[in-house]
Write a protein that holds these residues in place. Sequence first.
Motif: not given
Length: 248
Positions: A239-248
Amino acid sequence: MRSNFLLILILTTAVFASCEDKQSSTKNEVETMLEEPVQPDSARVDNTKVDEVVEAEVEKKEKRKGPLLVQEELIPFLMEYGKKHDENRVRIKTRFGNIDVELFRDTPLHRANFLYMVNQDYYDGTFFHRVDEGFVIQGGNSDNPDTNIKRHRIGDFLIPSEFDAGHSHVRGALAAAKYAEQNVSKASSPYEFYIVQDPDGSPHLNNDHTVFGRVISGMDVVDEINKVPTDDSEWPLRNIHIEMEILD
């Protein structure tokens, strides 16, 4: 784990979506591939009981971070959300490295929806669950029950297509997967997305899926993910786990 939870993921309101396969696919083959799998009667479970279990888990594990979204109220909600959230860059973090994407402002519904999902922490813990070598990598789903719980918390709806913006499926395009059955308007899944890896792009997908962004950094990461071994359903063996964050 996937075999333990796949039936629940199919039979609840979670949307399993996909982008079409390569240009050699016929229209009928594409439509068949995009349809949600149907289980035989002997394999089906009581949806009421499944929903009760999921809702109980929602109450135990998460408090609602926003309203339960419904189709009738979706457009005004997303337009207002987009006005309050002006950001248009998001970082997708994987074990292979980061992929930074820019969200197009002329696809306001898709931009607002993607930002909303990131702010709801929906994508954290999902996977790049489909890898088609030389074509696309697709993310936003998983075989974890938490993903289905989050979908119940957010809502069951589709995003109207935004083809008028005219964005093409060039290499690095960020686009929305869609659910094919009874979807003549080609509306988008709010949860699943894909990135075009093909060096020549995938122009056969134009005006069939909404392109709402592009990779601005990390195409080397996309290329590495696109090489991983998969099973017969194009699900990566690891599995290729994802996390995300907003940069601007």
